[in-house]
Design a protein around this motif. Structure first.
Motif, PDB file in Angstrom:
ATOM      1  N   PHE A  34       0.846  -1.193   0.000  1.00  0.00           N
ATOM      2  CA  PHE A  34       0.000   0.000   0.000  1.00  0.00           C
ATOM      3  C   PHE A  34       0.881   1.242   0.000  1.00  0.00           C
ATOM      4  N   SER A  35       1.636   1.389  -1.097  1.00  0.00           N
ATOM      5  CA  SER A  35       2.514   2.551  -1.296  1.00  0.00           C
ATOM      6  C   SER A  35       2.831   2.626  -2.777  1.00  0.00           C
ATOM      7  N   LEU A  36       3.464   3.717  -3.196  1.00  0.00           N
ATOM      8  CA  LEU A  36       3.873   3.828  -4.595  1.00  0.00           C
ATOM      9  C   LEU A  36       4.948   2.783  -4.876  1.00  0.00           C
ATOM     10  N   LEU A  37       4.743   2.028  -5.930  1.00  0.00           N
ATOM     11  CA  LEU A  37       5.570   0.857  -6.177  1.00  0.00           C
ATOM     12  C   LEU A  37       7.022   1.201  -6.463  1.00  0.00           C
ATOM     13  N   GLN A  38       7.246   2.174  -7.352  1.00  0.00           N
ATOM     14  CA  GLN A  38       8.596   2.399  -7.824  1.00  0.00           C
ATOM     15  C   GLN A  38       9.480   3.116  -6.819  1.00  0.00           C
ATOM     16  N   LEU A  39       8.856   3.825  -5.874  1.00  0.00           N
ATOM     17  CA  LEU A  39       9.650   4.622  -4.929  1.00  0.00           C
ATOM     18  C   LEU A  39       9.511   4.164  -3.481  1.00  0.00           C
TER      19      LEU A  39
END
Length: 572
Positions: free
Chosen positions: A531-536
């Protein structure tokens, strides 16, 4: 018959008599319709950004939902549909492709121009938005999108024409899509409570893509309007007058007058045309294939043995390409594939389908629904500047050690005394019961999805992205099911002693980050959700804990509507 049951039946028949389509019409036989006579359309495109002095900037769009007539086949009368578009004249089925850029936000004002009555039969006995005779409720969900809860298309955030009626969680007219996520394929579709299946059958869905030329350009995959195409695949049946056929009697008419557990149509539609043809050059093409059917799975293959090279799955690129001769695509899944027509020994290739329906133990396909479309291949070879690199885009891979919470999600189907399905639940709970899944923003969790039904259920999780760690068949399924139906507690039922069946291989083309996955019957599928931005691995640039929250659900739309869907509440 009880008085309440009689009242439900009388009310339902009254509603059906008001619909613009006669629910008593029978489907026509499609065997006399000639295949491969309509050219594959390329749907209109709407840019979700503007260019000012060479710099991309945010843009606002207005997209309406309209009732209009649509030609699905040369020899069928025009069909009454609901369609998305910038205007009634330009509205299409599927809707226009919305093209966006990573990091450049898009705002969309969704306008409901639909009539007071639905064009299809609907069932008032399942949890439903509102009396449909007072206006057709709609709300748009951007499937695979990373957006704030107010713009996620909550099922109870519906609204009717001119906002005359609004659902209890409605908050705003204009949705904000920040497009902060990685480049990939998404799609938008109706998500109104209890009406998703009929609103999509009517035509309310369309592709959405997030691009990043700086990241994707160096890959040198096939590109441009001619060689990078969307294929939106769905199934429909029709009446003699061209109207969409949908059953008018449920499996349990004294319980649900109209609802049936799955909708299947015999005509296979691609980009709004039944069994179209496409003329191609002898080179590589990129096809972003979306399964927009209510319940039909597709197992695609070519009759001439050509292969598919997968470069992305759902909204995320794979780390490496995966080559297959045949692949299974569940409802709402997106396969992003490269097809090299220079490898064909023939000048014609038929894209076929052999997935049973319902999947996996239903009827076999036939000569009608076993064909999808035809490719006519130019004889002359040509120089092809595109390629398929050995490496694509790799994202951080998590492990169960990263998880701060482990959950069990059980899938149940309930039946009548005649053993006909009546409704489906997740974790034995209705949608309206208090939320039980409360992941923390920025966290990683492990979910063990226990499928105690005989169907394969494509599970879609809003906001979260996940990888499949393992899929394992259960032993003594009936014994476990009896315990779970009584206790609804996998720990009390000693789930571990049943987790001794065969381990099912996760295909390489589905081994990356997904937003929907096929939960096999009689199996436990272990997924790792982030549950977060995947790439960063950075927090969301919005308050994900705001109301009305998110949901997770089965994407067989007839199941979702009755009511295989649960709330998902992100906490700070």
């Amino acid at each position: 018959m009880a008085a309440m049951e009689l009242l439900i039946l009388l009310f339902s028949f009254w509603v059906f008599s008001l619909t613009a389509i006669s629910a008593n019409k029978e489907p026509i036989s499609l065997s006399k319709l000639k295949m491969f006579v309509d050219e594959l359309p390329d749907m209109p495109k709407l840019k979700g950004f503007s260019m000012i002095n060479g710099t991309p900037v945010s843009k606002s769009l207005k997209i309406g939902m309209f009732r209009k007539k649509w030609k699905f086949h040369r020899d069928l009368p025009p069909t009454r549909v609901f369609a998305y578009g910038a205007s009634r004249q330009t509205a299409t089925v599927p809707g226009p492709t919305i093209e966006t850029l990573q990091g450049i936000s898009t705002r969309v004002t969704w306008k409901n121009h639909l009539p007071s009555k639905h064009i299809l039969p609907w069932d008032p006995t399942i949890p439903i938005a509102v009396n449909v005779t007072n206006g057709v409720p709609t709300v748009v969900h951007l499937h695979g999108g990373i957006q704030e809860p107010q713009s996620d298309g909550n099922s109870n955030a519906w609204f009717t024409a001119k906002f005359k009626n609004m659902g209890p969680t409605w908050t705003q007219k204009t949705y904000h899509y920040p497009n902060v996520q990685h480049p990939g394929n998404l799609w938008y579709h109706d998500h109104a409570m209890g009406l998703t299946r009929v609103n999509l059958l009517a035509g309310l869905f369309g592709p959405y893509v997030v691009r990043n030329p700086h990241v994707e350009g160096p890959l040198k995959l096939p590109s441009g309007q001619e060689f990078d195409r969307h294929l939106v695949v769905f199934d429909r049946s029709f009446c003699k007058d061209g109207s969409i056929y949908m059953n008018s009697t449920g499996n349990n008419p004294s319980i649900h007058p109209q609802w049936q557990p799955e909708y299947f149509g015999d005509a296979i539609i691609v980009n709004g045309k039944a069994w179209p043809l496409m003329k191609v050059r002898r080179r590589k093409y990129r096809f972003r294939i979306l399964n927009a059917s209510n319940a039909r799975f597709y197992r695609f293959f070519f009759n001439n043995g050509m292969a598919f090279v997968h470069v992305a799955s759902d909204s995320t690129y794979l780390a490496r390409p995966a080559k297959v001769q045949k692949f299974l695509l569940g409802p709402s899944e997106i396969a992003d594939v490269i097809i090299d027509f220079s490898t064909s020994a023939s000048d014609v290739a038929i894209l076929g389908n052999d997935a049973p329906y319902p999947y996996p133990s239903g009827d076999p396909t036939d000569n009608i629904n076993g064909k999808v479309m035809k490719f006519v291949i130019r004889k002359d070879h040509e120089v092809d500047p595109s390629r398929v690199p050995g490496k694509l885009i790799e994202y951080p891979v998590g492990t169960p050690r990263d998880a701060i919470e482990t959950r069990y999600i059980a899938m149940y189907e309930y039946t009548s005394p005649t053993d006909e399905p009546t409704h489906l639940y997740l974790n034995g709970k209705s949608y309206d019961e208090p939320v039980t899944e409360t992941p923390r923003a920025g966290s990683t969790e492990v979910w063990n999805v226990i499928n105690l039904t005989e169907d394969n259920h494509p599970l879609h999780i809003h906001l979260g992205l996940f990888v499949v760690l393992e899929q394992r068949e259960l032993v003594k399924v009936d014994e476990l099911k009896d315990c779970m139906m009584k206790n609804n507690d996998p720990i009390k039922c000693h789930i571990d002693k049943y987790l001794r069946g065969k381990k099912v291989h996760v295909p390489a083309h589905e081994s990356g980050w997904k937003n929907v996955f096929k939960m096999s019957p009689g199996s436990v599928t272990k997924i790792l959700i982030r549950f977060s931005l995947l790439q960063l691995r950075t927090p969301y640039p919005f308050n994900a804990s705001a109301e009305p929250g998110y949901v997770y659900h089965c994407h067989i739309l007839d199941h979702e509507d009755n009511v295989m869907m649960r709330p998902l509440k992100i906490i700070s």
